[in-house]
Motif scaffolding. Structure first.
Motif, PDB file in Angstrom:
ATOM      1  N   HIS A   1     -16.841 -95.580 -17.536  1.00  0.00           N
ATOM      2  CA  HIS A   1     -16.053 -95.405 -16.327  1.00  0.00           C
ATOM      3  C   HIS A   1     -14.563 -95.437 -16.689  1.00  0.00           C
ATOM      4  CE1 HIS A   1     -19.318 -95.656 -13.437  1.00  0.00           C
ATOM      5  NE2 HIS A   1     -19.824 -96.667 -14.125  1.00  0.00           N
ATOM      6  N   SER A   2     -13.797 -94.634 -16.008  1.00  0.00           N
ATOM      7  CA  SER A   2     -12.337 -94.683 -16.158  1.00  0.00           C
ATOM      8  C   SER A   2     -11.700 -94.312 -14.829  1.00  0.00           C
ATOM      9  CB  SER A   2     -11.862 -93.724 -17.269  1.00  0.00           C
ATOM     10  OG  SER A   2     -12.158 -92.393 -16.929  1.00  0.00           O
TER      11      SER A   2
ATOM     12  N   MET B   1     -21.796 -98.407 -19.506  1.00  0.00           N
ATOM     13  CA  MET B   1     -20.650 -97.544 -19.195  1.00  0.00           C
ATOM     14  C   MET B   1     -19.395 -98.334 -18.848  1.00  0.00           C
ATOM     15  SD  MET B   1     -22.680 -94.525 -17.127  1.00  0.00           S
ATOM     16  CE  MET B   1     -23.809 -95.637 -16.275  1.00  0.00           C
ATOM     17  N   ASN B   2     -19.257 -99.506 -19.476  1.00  0.00           N
ATOM     18  CA  ASN B   2     -18.115-100.381 -19.233  1.00  0.00           C
ATOM     19  C   ASN B   2     -16.809 -99.642 -19.554  1.00  0.00           C
ATOM     20  OD1 ASN B   2     -16.023-102.487 -20.075  1.00  0.00           O
ATOM     21  ND2 ASN B   2     -17.649-103.811 -19.298  1.00  0.00           N
ATOM     22  N   GLU B   3     -15.830 -99.780 -18.666  1.00  0.00           N
ATOM     23  CA  GLU B   3     -14.570 -99.043 -18.836  1.00  0.00           C
ATOM     24  C   GLU B   3     -13.770 -99.494 -20.053  1.00  0.00           C
ATOM     25  OE1 GLU B   3     -11.599 -99.867 -15.733  1.00  0.00           O
ATOM     26  OE2 GLU B   3     -12.891-101.520 -15.114  1.00  0.00           O
TER      27      GLU B   3
ATOM     28  N   LEU C   1     -16.741 -90.870 -14.395  1.00  0.00           N
ATOM     29  CA  LEU C   1     -17.398 -91.040 -15.684  1.00  0.00           C
ATOM     30  C   LEU C   1     -16.862 -90.017 -16.660  1.00  0.00           C
ATOM     31  CD1 LEU C   1     -21.187 -91.677 -14.936  1.00  0.00           C
ATOM     32  CD2 LEU C   1     -19.635 -93.177 -16.188  1.00  0.00           C
ATOM     33  N   ARG C   2     -16.500 -90.505 -17.846  1.00  0.00           N
ATOM     34  CA  ARG C   2     -16.016 -89.612 -18.894  1.00  0.00           C
ATOM     35  C   ARG C   2     -16.775 -89.887 -20.183  1.00  0.00           C
ATOM     36  NH1 ARG C   2      -9.395 -89.704 -18.329  1.00  0.00           N
ATOM     37  NH2 ARG C   2      -9.239 -88.221 -16.595  1.00  0.00           N
ATOM     38  N   ALA C   3     -16.865 -88.872 -21.019  1.00  0.00           N
ATOM     39  CA  ALA C   3     -17.524 -89.043 -22.311  1.00  0.00           C
ATOM     40  C   ALA C   3     -16.726 -90.021 -23.164  1.00  0.00           C
ATOM     41  CB  ALA C   3     -17.651 -87.700 -23.025  1.00  0.00           C
ATOM     42  N   LEU C   4     -17.419 -90.957 -23.772  1.00  0.00           N
ATOM     43  CA  LEU C   4     -16.762 -91.894 -24.690  1.00  0.00           C
ATOM     44  C   LEU C   4     -16.303 -91.161 -25.941  1.00  0.00           C
ATOM     45  CD1 LEU C   4     -16.095 -94.853 -25.518  1.00  0.00           C
ATOM     46  CD2 LEU C   4     -18.415 -94.991 -26.463  1.00  0.00           C
ATOM     47  N   ILE C   5     -17.136 -90.240 -26.425  1.00  0.00           N
ATOM     48  CA  ILE C   5     -16.802 -89.433 -27.610  1.00  0.00           C
ATOM     49  C   ILE C   5     -16.878 -87.964 -27.174  1.00  0.00           C
ATOM     50  CG2 ILE C   5     -17.316 -89.015 -30.049  1.00  0.00           C
ATOM     51  CD1 ILE C   5     -19.079 -91.563 -29.940  1.00  0.00           C
ATOM     52  N   PRO C   6     -15.750 -87.333 -26.904  1.00  0.00           N
ATOM     53  CA  PRO C   6     -15.755 -85.976 -26.341  1.00  0.00           C
ATOM     54  C   PRO C   6     -16.560 -84.979 -27.171  1.00  0.00           C
ATOM     55  CG  PRO C   6     -13.554 -86.916 -26.262  1.00  0.00           C
ATOM     56  CD  PRO C   6     -14.387 -87.865 -27.075  1.00  0.00           C
ATOM     57  N   ASN C   7     -17.333 -84.150 -26.456  1.00  0.00           N
ATOM     58  CA  ASN C   7     -18.067 -83.018 -27.041  1.00  0.00           C
ATOM     59  C   ASN C   7     -19.189 -83.407 -28.001  1.00  0.00           C
ATOM     60  OD1 ASN C   7     -16.298 -81.197 -25.686  1.00  0.00           O
ATOM     61  ND2 ASN C   7     -14.784 -81.502 -27.304  1.00  0.00           N
ATOM     62  N   ILE C   8     -19.618 -84.671 -27.952  1.00  0.00           N
ATOM     63  CA  ILE C   8     -20.674 -85.143 -28.855  1.00  0.00           C
ATOM     64  C   ILE C   8     -21.883 -85.600 -28.050  1.00  0.00           C
ATOM     65  CG2 ILE C   8     -21.337 -86.982 -30.464  1.00  0.00           C
ATOM     66  CD1 ILE C   8     -19.636 -84.904 -31.819  1.00  0.00           C
TER      67      ILE C   8
ATOM     68  N   GLU D   1     -25.087-113.461 -24.387  1.00  0.00           N
ATOM     69  CA  GLU D   1     -24.913-113.538 -22.934  1.00  0.00           C
ATOM     70  C   GLU D   1     -24.050-112.379 -22.456  1.00  0.00           C
ATOM     71  OE1 GLU D   1     -23.825-117.286 -21.115  1.00  0.00           O
ATOM     72  OE2 GLU D   1     -24.529-118.399 -22.865  1.00  0.00           O
ATOM     73  N   GLY D   2     -24.181-112.075 -21.165  1.00  0.00           N
ATOM     74  CA  GLY D   2     -23.326-111.066 -20.555  1.00  0.00           C
ATOM     75  C   GLY D   2     -23.920-109.669 -20.617  1.00  0.00           C
ATOM     76  N   PRO D   3     -23.167-108.677 -20.160  1.00  0.00           N
ATOM     77  CA  PRO D   3     -23.677-107.300 -20.075  1.00  0.00           C
ATOM     78  C   PRO D   3     -23.941-106.651 -21.430  1.00  0.00           C
ATOM     79  CG  PRO D   3     -21.338-107.380 -19.537  1.00  0.00           C
ATOM     80  CD  PRO D   3     -21.806-108.798 -19.598  1.00  0.00           C
ATOM     81  N   PHE D   4     -23.457-107.258 -22.525  1.00  0.00           N
ATOM     82  CA  PHE D   4     -23.699-106.706 -23.863  1.00  0.00           C
ATOM     83  C   PHE D   4     -24.772-107.501 -24.617  1.00  0.00           C
ATOM     84  CE2 PHE D   4     -19.416-105.345 -22.741  1.00  0.00           C
ATOM     85  CZ  PHE D   4     -19.458-103.994 -23.056  1.00  0.00           C
TER      86      PHE D   4
END
Length: 242
Positions: A90-91, A168-170, A103-110, A193-196
């Motif tokens: 998310h951004s 999808m953490n920002e 939502l945006r790709a973390l690694i563009p075009n991959i 612990e936590g979301p990760f």
């Protein structure tokens, strides 16, 4: 309409819910993911979905999609029964003076594709509808023809990467040189612990925050969001991620 992407399980998972520890060990000697922790690959236009399942005949390939057509490629592959993963986060973006989350790709075009060598070859070389796809090559190896082969990533590394990115953490980062990654030490740790929860890697400071760095061999590094020290457990020296 939201772009096609691999649907994710959102929310916190229970502590160490997707790792197993051997009895008598102070820490887990190996990390084992349940397949339920890997989200389905989905096509938002057709509703088609594909579950991830280990297959000794398949590899994780890295594909490039030109001209921003990574979602289009994902649609095609999922409809063909192939498990595909696109890391997104998310951004915020300002639209008409208002902040909006997208939502945006973390690694563009991959995109990452789990398939057989034969099917990968068919997609890249013999499918006109996918003529915008190409392999991401392994520049550290050469095959019998003295050419760089397509890069493949182990299931263990990919599963760890998916677990680290599927919420999808920002604040997730694809680590680049300007991020100035400073490792605390060489120890492998697991987040308990936590979301990760269940993600393993090495502790580092990036942008003044303590994070855990996930490795995709010969491709790059991915950083979690900030992780408190209390959420981290050191893995023993016999840890094996393969």
């Amino acid at each position: 309409m939201m772009s096609t992407y691999v649907a994710c399980i959102i929310g916190k998972m229970s502590t160490l819910s997707n790792v197993e520890a051997l009895e008598g060990e102070q820490g887990p000697s190996s990390v084992k993911f349940t397949l339920d922790s890997i989200p389905e690959a989905k096509n938002s236009k057709t509703g088609v979905s594909v579950r991830y399942a280990h297959d000794p005949n398949k590899n994780w390939y890295v594909f490039r999609a030109s001209y921003g057509r990574v979602d289009k490629a994902c649609d095609y592959l999922v409809n063909d029964g192939t498990f595909t993963y696109i890391a997104k986060r998310h951004s915020e973006r300002v639209v008409n003076g208002k902040r909006k989350k997208i939502l945006r790709a973390l690694i563009p075009n991959i995109l990452f594709v789990y398939t057989t060598p034969e099917k990968a070859e068919r997609y890249i070389k013999y499918t006109p509808d996918l003529n915008y796809l190409s392999y991401y090559y392994n520049h550290f190896e050469k095959n019998e023809q003295q050419k760089n082969p397509p890069l493949t990533i182990s299931c263990a590394e990919m599963e760890n990467f998916i677990l680290a990115t599927c919420n999808m953490n920002e604040h997730i980062l694809f680590v680049k040189p300007y991020h100035k990654c400073h490792y605390k030490n060489g120890d492998m740790v697991i987040i308990k612990e936590g979301p990760f929860t269940g993600v393993y890697g090495r502790v580092a400071r990036i942008s003044g925050q303590q994070r855990v760095i996930v490795t995709l061999s010969q491709f790059g590094l991915i950083s979690t969001a900030y992780i408190p020290t209390a959420f981290i457990e050191r893995l023993n020296t016999n840890f094996n991620k393969t």
